[in-house]
Design an enzyme around this catalytic site. Structure first.
Site, PDB file in Angstrom:
ATOM      1  N   GLY A   1       0.507  -5.005   0.877  1.00 57.94           N
ATOM      2  CA  GLY A   1      -0.684  -5.016   0.022  1.00 57.94           C
ATOM      3  C   GLY A   1      -0.423  -5.623  -1.351  1.00 57.94           C
TER       4      GLY A   1
ATOM      5  N   GLU B   1      -0.803  -9.260  -0.830  1.00 59.79           N
ATOM      6  CA  GLU B   1      -2.242  -9.508  -0.612  1.00 59.79           C
ATOM      7  C   GLU B   1      -3.020  -9.445  -1.929  1.00 59.79           C
ATOM      8  OE1 GLU B   1      -2.073  -6.415   2.492  1.00 59.79           O
ATOM      9  OE2 GLU B   1      -3.138  -7.846   3.758  1.00 59.79           O
TER      10      GLU B   1
ATOM     11  N   GLU C   1       4.171  -5.285   7.297  1.00 59.15           N
ATOM     12  CA  GLU C   1       3.362  -4.233   7.940  1.00 59.15           C
ATOM     13  C   GLU C   1       3.751  -3.938   9.385  1.00 59.15           C
ATOM     14  OE1 GLU C   1       2.117  -6.540   5.930  1.00 59.15           O
ATOM     15  OE2 GLU C   1       0.575  -5.656   4.644  1.00 59.15           O
TER      16      GLU C   1
ATOM     17  N   ALA D   1       0.862  -1.170   0.000  1.00 56.24           N
ATOM     18  CA  ALA D   1       0.000   0.000   0.000  1.00 56.24           C
ATOM     19  C   ALA D   1       0.903   1.225   0.000  1.00 56.24           C
ATOM     20  CB  ALA D   1      -0.893  -0.014   1.233  1.00 56.24           C
TER      21      ALA D   1
HETATM   22  C1  HXC Z   1       5.106   4.313  -1.219  1.00 56.79           C
HETATM   23  C2  HXC Z   1       7.050   3.336  -1.902  1.00 56.79           C
HETATM   24  C3  HXC Z   1       6.641   2.096  -1.365  1.00 56.79           C
HETATM   25  C4  HXC Z   1       5.361   2.019  -0.740  1.00 56.79           C
HETATM   26  C5  HXC Z   1       8.597   1.852  -2.222  1.00 56.79           C
HETATM   27  N1  HXC Z   1       8.258   3.144  -2.430  1.00 56.79           N
HETATM   28  N2  HXC Z   1       7.631   1.199  -1.580  1.00 56.79           N
HETATM   29  N3  HXC Z   1       6.272   4.425  -1.817  1.00 56.79           N
HETATM   30  N4  HXC Z   1       4.644   3.157  -0.685  1.00 56.79           N
HETATM   31  N5  HXC Z   1       4.896   0.881  -0.231  1.00 56.79           N
HETATM   32  C6  HXC Z   1       9.044   4.195  -3.075  1.00 56.79           C
HETATM   33  C7  HXC Z   1      10.214   4.631  -2.239  1.00 56.79           C
HETATM   34  O1  HXC Z   1       9.800   5.579  -1.291  1.00 56.79           O
HETATM   35  C8  HXC Z   1      11.132   5.232  -3.269  1.00 56.79           C
HETATM   36  O2  HXC Z   1      10.651   6.513  -3.618  1.00 56.79           O
HETATM   37  C9  HXC Z   1      10.902   4.332  -4.482  1.00 56.79           C
HETATM   38  O3  HXC Z   1       9.642   3.673  -4.263  1.00 56.79           O
HETATM   39  C10 HXC Z   1      11.964   3.266  -4.605  1.00 56.79           C
HETATM   40  O4  HXC Z   1      12.069   2.579  -3.365  1.00 56.79           O
HETATM   41  P1  HXC Z   1      13.449   2.462  -2.535  1.00 56.79           P
HETATM   42  O5  HXC Z   1      13.085   2.212  -1.128  1.00 56.79           O
HETATM   43  O6  HXC Z   1      14.335   3.620  -2.834  1.00 56.79           O
HETATM   44  O7  HXC Z   1      14.063   1.160  -3.215  1.00 56.79           O
HETATM   45  P2  HXC Z   1      14.973   0.052  -2.512  1.00 56.79           P
HETATM   46  O8  HXC Z   1      16.003   0.689  -1.620  1.00 56.79           O
HETATM   47  O9  HXC Z   1      15.443  -0.822  -3.600  1.00 56.79           O
HETATM   48  O10 HXC Z   1      13.999  -0.780  -1.545  1.00 56.79           O
HETATM   49  C11 HXC Z   1      12.885  -1.481  -2.107  1.00 56.79           C
HETATM   50  C12 HXC Z   1      11.951  -1.913  -0.962  1.00 56.79           C
HETATM   51  C13 HXC Z   1      11.572  -0.689  -0.107  1.00 56.79           C
HETATM   52  C14 HXC Z   1      12.646  -2.973  -0.093  1.00 56.79           C
HETATM   53  C15 HXC Z   1      10.706  -2.565  -1.630  1.00 56.79           C
HETATM   54  O11 HXC Z   1      11.111   0.335  -0.981  1.00 56.79           O
HETATM   55  C16 HXC Z   1      10.489  -0.958   0.881  1.00 56.79           C
HETATM   56  O12 HXC Z   1      10.758  -1.538   1.937  1.00 56.79           O
HETATM   57  N6  HXC Z   1       9.280  -0.498   0.601  1.00 56.79           N
HETATM   58  C17 HXC Z   1       8.161  -0.593   1.515  1.00 56.79           C
HETATM   59  C18 HXC Z   1       7.618  -1.990   1.585  1.00 56.79           C
HETATM   60  C19 HXC Z   1       6.496  -2.076   2.615  1.00 56.79           C
HETATM   61  O13 HXC Z   1       6.694  -1.811   3.808  1.00 56.79           O
HETATM   62  N7  HXC Z   1       5.307  -2.439   2.159  1.00 56.79           N
HETATM   63  C20 HXC Z   1       4.139  -2.595   3.032  1.00 56.79           C
HETATM   64  C21 HXC Z   1       3.399  -1.306   3.072  1.00 56.79           C
HETATM   65  S1  HXC Z   1       2.049  -1.393   4.200  1.00 56.79           S
HETATM   66  P3  HXC Z   1      11.641   7.777  -3.817  1.00 56.79           P
HETATM   67  O14 HXC Z   1      10.706   8.907  -4.103  1.00 56.79           O
HETATM   68  O15 HXC Z   1      12.421   7.901  -2.552  1.00 56.79           O
HETATM   69  O16 HXC Z   1      12.495   7.387  -4.992  1.00 56.79           O
HETATM   70  C22 HXC Z   1       0.864  -2.248   3.363  1.00 56.79           C
HETATM   71  C23 HXC Z   1      -0.441  -2.379   4.082  1.00 56.79           C
HETATM   72  C24 HXC Z   1      -1.459  -3.153   3.308  1.00 56.79           C
HETATM   73  O17 HXC Z   1       1.016  -2.698   2.289  1.00 56.79           O
HETATM   74  C25 HXC Z   1      -2.809  -3.065   3.926  1.00 56.79           C
HETATM   75  C26 HXC Z   1      -3.453  -1.726   3.762  1.00 56.79           C
HETATM   76  C27 HXC Z   1      -4.893  -1.658   4.217  1.00 56.79           C
END
Ligand code: HXC
Length: 264
Positions: free
Chosen positions: A115, A118, A138, A70
């Protein structure tokens, strides 16, 4: 003149295959509410074209991610009520995917996190490349899965492994994902992945569309139910098949040693 904004979700039809592409590569295809609305809309359009669609592929653009979760930026400062609405929107998309008559294949090449995993789990099954990784991170954010991770992940990998993944938030690679039964087929690269998924759709397309949709309705409808309820749903679907032209044709073709000509 500013360029028109590129749609965040693209829907293409190629013969009897529908391809849904999540195209927000700068954020690793993170599911903002506008992406979720666009996915909802894409699956509504697929439902309108149901008669000519034998399989749906869901893919992520950009080469690094299926979907990295998400949209975290959109969650900063959100209230419990906004959290609820965002979860409900995700569940609406999942319900659309499950209501789609044709099988939906998640084609994962890169990150499928939170997400994103999911969303993949709401599809009928997951094909993935060697470069893929999976996780429910999460709790690292103080959140929990909200688009069905606590519901569908345990069904696919078993409750103990789902708990271990959700509590640790760790990422697993393709070997472990295959071993866990999360990924049903692995491919060397994206090209092979898409070719393999299309090949599976071609196989599905040789079968009765009415029967495939019937099987999907029963499988989706029975998931998570008691044995008695699930069996009743299966019996209902099996009985229904006997009222279809496709069943008469399929059985007659077998007995006459010829290929069936199913409804299309
Ligand atoms: C918004 C995101 C994002 C996300 C990555 N980006 N994941 N933006 N939401 N979930 C963005 C980063 O901010 C970054 O933007 C660009 O994408 C590239 O990501 P990097 O982090 O620079 O890349 P990298 O170092 O290679 O790492 C990749 C990664 C990491 C390991 C996937 O991005 C990461 O951990 N992302 C979050 C994963 C996560 O926690 N997902 C769960 C979310 S909660 P910029 O602008 O800096 O270039 C969820 C809840 C679901 O999903 C239920 C909801 C109801």
């Amino acid at each position: 003149e500013p360029e028109p904004a590129r749609p965040e979700v693209d829907l293409a039809f190629d013969g009897d295959v529908a391809i849904v592409t999540i195209d927000r590569p700068k954020a690793l295809n993170a599911l903002s509410s506008s992406v979720l609305e666009a996915l909802d809309d894409a699956f509504a359009r697929i439902a309108d074209a149901a008669a000519s669609v034998r399989g749906v592929l869901v893919v992520g653009a950009g080469g690094r991610a299926f979907v990295a979760g998400a949209d975290i930026a959109g969650m900063a400062g959100a209230t419990p009520e906004e959290g609820r609405r965002s979860a409900e929107l995700g569940h609406r998309v999942a319900a659309r995917i499950e209501a789609c008559d044709a099988p939906v294949i998640a084609c994962v090449d890169g990150f499928a996190l939170g997400g994103g995993l999911e969303l993949a789990l709401a599809c009928d099954f997951i094909y993935a490349t060697d470069a893929s990784s999976f996780g429910q991170p999460e709790v690292r954010l103080g959140l929990i899965p909200g688009f069905g991770g606590t519901v569908r992940l345990p069904r696919v990998v078993g409750p103990a492994r789902a708990k271990e993944l959700i509590y640790s938030g760790r990422r697993i690679g393709i070997d472990e994902a295959v071993e866990a039964g999360l990924v049903v087929r692995r491919f060397a690269d994206r090209e092979a992945l898409l070719a393999g998924a299309r090949e599976t759709v071609a196989q599905i397309a040789q079968n009765s569309p009415v029967a495939v949709a019937n099987a999907k309705r029963v499988l989706v409808g029975a998931a998570g139910r008691s044995t008695d309820e699930a069996v009743a749903i299966e019996v209902g679907g099996f009985a229904e098949a006997f009222g279809t032209d496709d069943m008469r044709e399929g059985v007659a073709a077998f007995l006459e040693k010829r290929s069936p000509g199913f409804s299309s």
